[in-house]
Design a protein around this motif. Sequence first.
Motif, PDB file in Angstrom:
ATOM      1  N   LYS A 343      34.610  58.360  -8.367  1.00 56.92           N
ATOM      2  CA  LYS A 343      34.171  57.350  -7.653  1.00 56.92           C
ATOM      3  C   LYS A 343      34.780  57.796  -6.249  1.00 56.92           C
ATOM      4  O   LYS A 343      35.752  58.457  -5.988  1.00 56.92           O
ATOM      5  N   MET A 344      34.247  57.015  -4.949  1.00 56.60           N
ATOM      6  CA  MET A 344      34.667  57.027  -3.582  1.00 56.60           C
ATOM      7  C   MET A 344      35.240  56.038  -3.121  1.00 56.60           C
ATOM      8  O   MET A 344      34.944  54.714  -3.514  1.00 56.60           O
ATOM      9  N   ARG A 345      36.016  55.934  -2.212  1.00 57.21           N
ATOM     10  CA  ARG A 345      36.519  54.822  -1.371  1.00 57.21           C
ATOM     11  C   ARG A 345      36.680  55.059   0.054  1.00 57.21           C
ATOM     12  O   ARG A 345      37.361  56.118   0.440  1.00 57.21           O
ATOM     13  N   SER A 346      36.246  54.391   0.706  1.00 59.69           N
ATOM     14  CA  SER A 346      35.956  54.598   2.220  1.00 59.69           C
ATOM     15  C   SER A 346      37.181  54.568   2.997  1.00 59.69           C
ATOM     16  O   SER A 346      38.449  53.922   2.620  1.00 59.69           O
ATOM     17  N   VAL A 347      37.353  55.439   4.090  1.00 59.53           N
ATOM     18  CA  VAL A 347      38.754  55.586   4.929  1.00 59.53           C
ATOM     19  C   VAL A 347      38.254  55.070   6.403  1.00 59.53           C
ATOM     20  O   VAL A 347      37.239  55.746   6.868  1.00 59.53           O
ATOM     21  N   LYS A 348      39.015  54.235   6.842  1.00 62.78           N
ATOM     22  CA  LYS A 348      38.307  53.705   8.354  1.00 62.78           C
ATOM     23  C   LYS A 348      39.365  54.273   9.218  1.00 62.78           C
ATOM     24  O   LYS A 348      40.758  54.166   9.016  1.00 62.78           O
TER      25      LYS A 348
END
Length: 405
Positions: A343-348
Motif C-alpha cells: 500500500k501507499m501513503r502520501s507524503v506532503k
Amino acid sequence: MSKVPMEVVTDIFHRLPVKTLLRFRSLSKPYCSLIDDPGFTNAHLDRSIKTRSNLNIILKGLHLYSVEFDALDNAVPIDYPLSSGAGTEAFGSCNGILAFRLTDKNLALYNPSTRQFRRLPVSEIDPPPGDSCKSGYIFYGFGQDVKTNDYKVVRMVQFNKSDDEDDEGIFYDYEVKVYSLKNDSWRKIIKLPPYLRFMFQFFYHLLHRRGYGVLAGGVLHWVMPPRIELGPRNGIVGFDLGKEEFIEVPQPECADKNYLLDVAALEGRLCAVCNYDQEKIDVWTMKEYGVKQSWTKLISIQRTRTITTLTFLKPLAYSKQLDKVLVEINSQKFAWYDLQKKKMRSVKIGGSPGTFGAEVYIGSLIQIEDPKRLEIEKQHEQDELKNRNRKKRDDFLSKGFKLVL
C-alpha cells in the motif's frame, strides 16, 4: 578535546553530519587536516551510504530545492553558482556531487555541502565531416569510475540532416565524449555501436525527459525505445565508465510485452520501471548486475481513485528499516510504498514546486576544486599581500620618515 586520543576523535567524526564537520574545521589545525584528508572523506562517505545518513532529495524545476530525507518536511532553495542562469538543469548526482548544465557548452560540477564549484572546460561539438547536418538531441550522464576513483561526465550528441526536409528523421552516428575530473579534459570515444543512431525518439525523450543517464553498478543507463528497425521491444543501453565502452543490459521478462520502459536506481541497483498504458506500473530491481535471472519485481501499483493517472513513477530510496520505498509519482507528489502491505501513503512536502523531477543525493566532503586553480589563487593572494606591504613602505618613506633596519 586535547586529551581525547585522535583515533577516538576520528571515530566520533565519522558519525557526524557534513555541516557539523565543516564547522569543526575551524577548531584546530589537526582537526582541519583530519577532515580534509581524502582517507577520512571516503570513510565518512562509505559510512553515510551504509547507514543511509546525510541523505537529501533534490527537486528539479525552474529552480533547485533540497529536502532532508530523514524529515521530508520542507523544501529549501539551493543557492548554487549557476542559479542566475535560466534553464539550469541538474543532470546527475553521485557521492554528493551534482552535475549541472546551463548550455550545451556550459557544464559544471557542484558540491552543495562544501559549496565547491568546478566549471568544465568547453568541448566543441564536431559534426561528421563532409555532411550537411546539425546537432540534435543531446544525452548526458554523470558518475564515478570506482576503479580509478575518477568522476566522469558523458555527452552523446545526435546528428541529423539540416536542410533536406525529405531526409528528416535520418540520424547519423553519435558523437560521444567523456570528461575526466582527474585529467580535467575530454576524450572522444571512437568505437560506437550502430544501434545508437536509433536511440532518440521525439515523444519518448522530449516529453518524458529521459535523456539523463541513470548510474548503477559503475554504468550509465539509457532506454532504447521501440523502433521498427530494431523490433517492438524496449532496450537498455549502458555505458561502462571504467572501460568507457557501450554494453547492452538485459531487461526483465515481463508477462505483458506492451509497456513503456524507464530506468532508475535504488541504492546503487538498476531498476526497470514498466508502465502498462498508464493503468499499472511494475518496478523491477536487478539484484546482481548484468545477470538477467536476478531481476526481481519490487513494486506493483495500480491506478486508484487518488491516483487517477500513472504517467510516471520513480523509486528514490528505502526507509531506514528497509520496509518501505519512497517513490515520486507523476512528477507532482511523493508517497511511501509499504513492501509488506503493498500500500501507499502520501507524503506532503512544504515549499515544493508544482511539478518537479526528484533525485537522491548524499551529503559528502568530496573535493572537486581544481588544484591548479587553487595554487594560482594562492599565489595571487601572496602577490597582493606583497604589493600592499610594498605600498605601505613606499607611503611611509614618502612622508619623510627614515626606514630603520
